[in-house]
Design a protein around this motif. Structure first.
Motif: not given
Length: 499
Positions: A129, A133, A387, A391, A394
């Motif tokens: 992840l 990005y 994302i 996301y 994260l």
């Protein structure tokens, strides 16, 4: 009698399907401030407005006529002197190899809990992840620190492979990378990965890389077959930072060019070189969408209730309790088949849309050639899907790496004094999450609409010779409707309650 066996399950599914829309990332009920169809119509309106702006407001210049991106040779700059003095690249390479070996070791010998072991959080969250990005923002650093490539070079020096055993067949193109990517996603979704299993997977992939390098050479393997390299290289095309090797610019050995360019402009500089790369890009998109869809109540209800009562009960058992084992086996095949078919379904839809655009534009290029030109403009959609779906991991689990790095094996150690940091549970606000997901998906599709328009207009100028803007804009309507469909379906999947 058999219908009563499913009464409890059907009642639960009915309650879930009639409940307010849930926040898909968490599986908890969350009532949207507005009905879903208003979000869908609003997103469609935003795409239509972006199309109008691209068609009638932004000047129609071909990519090569636009202002050249700013570039700077940093071979003699203070930045490169600093990097050489401290050997930054070498340290990053050693760090990448060390973390790969640590992931393998912690999975084999460390804590068996997925949340208490370093390798699960580092590999699935930080690398797959966070580094994805990072690549989209700062370029293809992975090409320089690829641990599988570095380990392969070490083995080459020890074993003494002077040259590849076989010449890589160009007809294979990116199909090996796509196959490995499919296996990787299948493992992620269905194999129930544990720290130990992840270590075995990484060991196996390292061995596959060694064999591939020995057979085809490092350059061919990591260009066409290593799906990590292909994945991060594609994401890096969207970055405003581009690294140009010294041999490509005629600079001295060890020199390099850093090119600062407009974000996403790398997607306009070239087209996909093979259908397999287009399918790879579509799988980046479809696998994420499938990951969201296969967890929803409506997906599971369709198989376990509708299909069972429709016809599967006659092939398994009319008693649902006795049919459960056979149904579970069928469900695994069902899931795997749809995952495998998903990029080819997208490919068929894309070919149909581009075929219609070709007719409207009267292009002399084939549908395949036009589809290859449209491959890279789809990458922003794949990025924002990625994302939007992940996301929050994260925020919730990715920050745990700060404590896990001090106790990677889960043995109660505290190497760097951070083992007790950030121990509380982080739960993002569900309303904020939904609206961030909404914004990401809409913005990603708007970018793709703009890029697709730029590609088609350049193609119309160079291959048709006609400069009829009205006809060119008309040819983009099928692609606009496709983007609207992608947007609505992506938001719908995110809005569905999970089972």
């Amino acid at each position: 009698m058999r219908h009563r066996h499913f009464m409890a399950l059907a009642w639960i599914c009915a309650l879930a399907s009639s409940a307010p829309v849930s926040a898909h990332s968490f599986g908890v009920v969350y009532s949207l401030p507005l009905p879903f169809h208003l979000y869908a119509w609003g997103a469609a309106a935003a795409l239509v407005c972006s199309f109008v702006v691209a068609a009638f407001v932004i000047p129609h210049t071909q990519p090569h006529k636009e202002a050249r991106p700013w570039t700077k040779d940093i071979s003699n700059s203070q930045l490169l002197i600093f990097a050489r003095r401290w050997r930054i690249l070498q340290q990053l390479q050693l760090l990448s190899v060390a973390t790969l070996l640590l992931c393998i070791a912690t999975g084999l010998f460390g804590n068996k809990s997925p949340y208490g072991n370093f390798n699960m959080t580092f590999f699935w969250i930080v690398v797959m992840l966070g580094f994805s990005y990072f690549s989209a923002l700062f370029g293809n650093l992975y090409a320089a620190i690829n641990p599988f490539m570095l380990l392969g070079r070490m083995v080459d020096k020890i074993v003494g492979f002077d040259r590849p055993r076989r010449r890589y067949d160009p007809r294979l193109a990116y199909w090996p990378a796509l196959l490995l990517y499919f296996i990787f996603i299948w493992i992620e979704l269905f194999a129930g990965s544990s720290p130990y299993f992840l270590s075995i997977m990484l060991l196996g992939y390292t061995l596959i890389s060694f064999i591939g390098v020995a057979l085809f050479g490092s350059q061919a393997w990591f260009r066409y077959c290593d799906f990590f390299s292909v994945f991060f290289r594609l994401l890096a095309l969207m970055s405003p930072v581009n690294y140009i090797p010294s041999e490509r610019v005629g600079a001295a050995r060890g020199a390099s060019i850093i090119q600062l360019r407009r974000p996403f402009s790398g997607l306009l500089e070239q087209s996909a070189e093979h259908v397999s790369l287009l399918v790879f890009i579509l799988f980046m998109l479809s696998s994420t969408a499938f990951d969201g869809l296969h967890e929803t109540i409506i997906w599971k209800q369709f198989f376990w209730l509708d299909m069972y009562h429709g016809f599967l009960q006659y092939y398994t058992n009319e008693n649902p309790f006795l049919a459960y084992a056979a149904m579970s086996d069928l469900y695994r095949y069902w899931q795997g088949a749809w995952l495998l078919l998903s990029p080819f379904i997208y490919l068929a839809i894309l070919f149909a849309v581009i075929g219609l655009s070709k007719v409207l534009m009267r292009s002399t290029l084939s549908v395949k050639a036009l589809a290859l030109k449209m491959a890279y403009p789809l990458l922003p959609i794949a990025l924002v899907y990625h994302i939007a779906h992940y996301y929050t991991l994260l925020e919730t689990q990715g920050i745990k790496i700060i404590s896990l790095v001090s106790d990677p094996f889960g043995w109660g150690q505290n190497w760097f004094g951070t083992a007790k940091w950030l121990q509380r549970v982080f739960i993002p606000d569900v309303s904020v999450t939904w609206h961030v997901q909404l914004g990401l998906i809409v913005v990603g599709h708007i970018i793709s609409v703009y890029l697709a328009h730029k590609v088609v207009f350049a193609d119309a100028n160079t291959n048709i010779g006609a400069k009829n803007a009205a006809r060119i804009n008309l040819s983009q309507l099928p692609m606009l409707f496709l983007m609207i469909g992608f947007t609505a379906s992506g938001l719908w999947i995110l809005s569905q309650p999970v089972a």
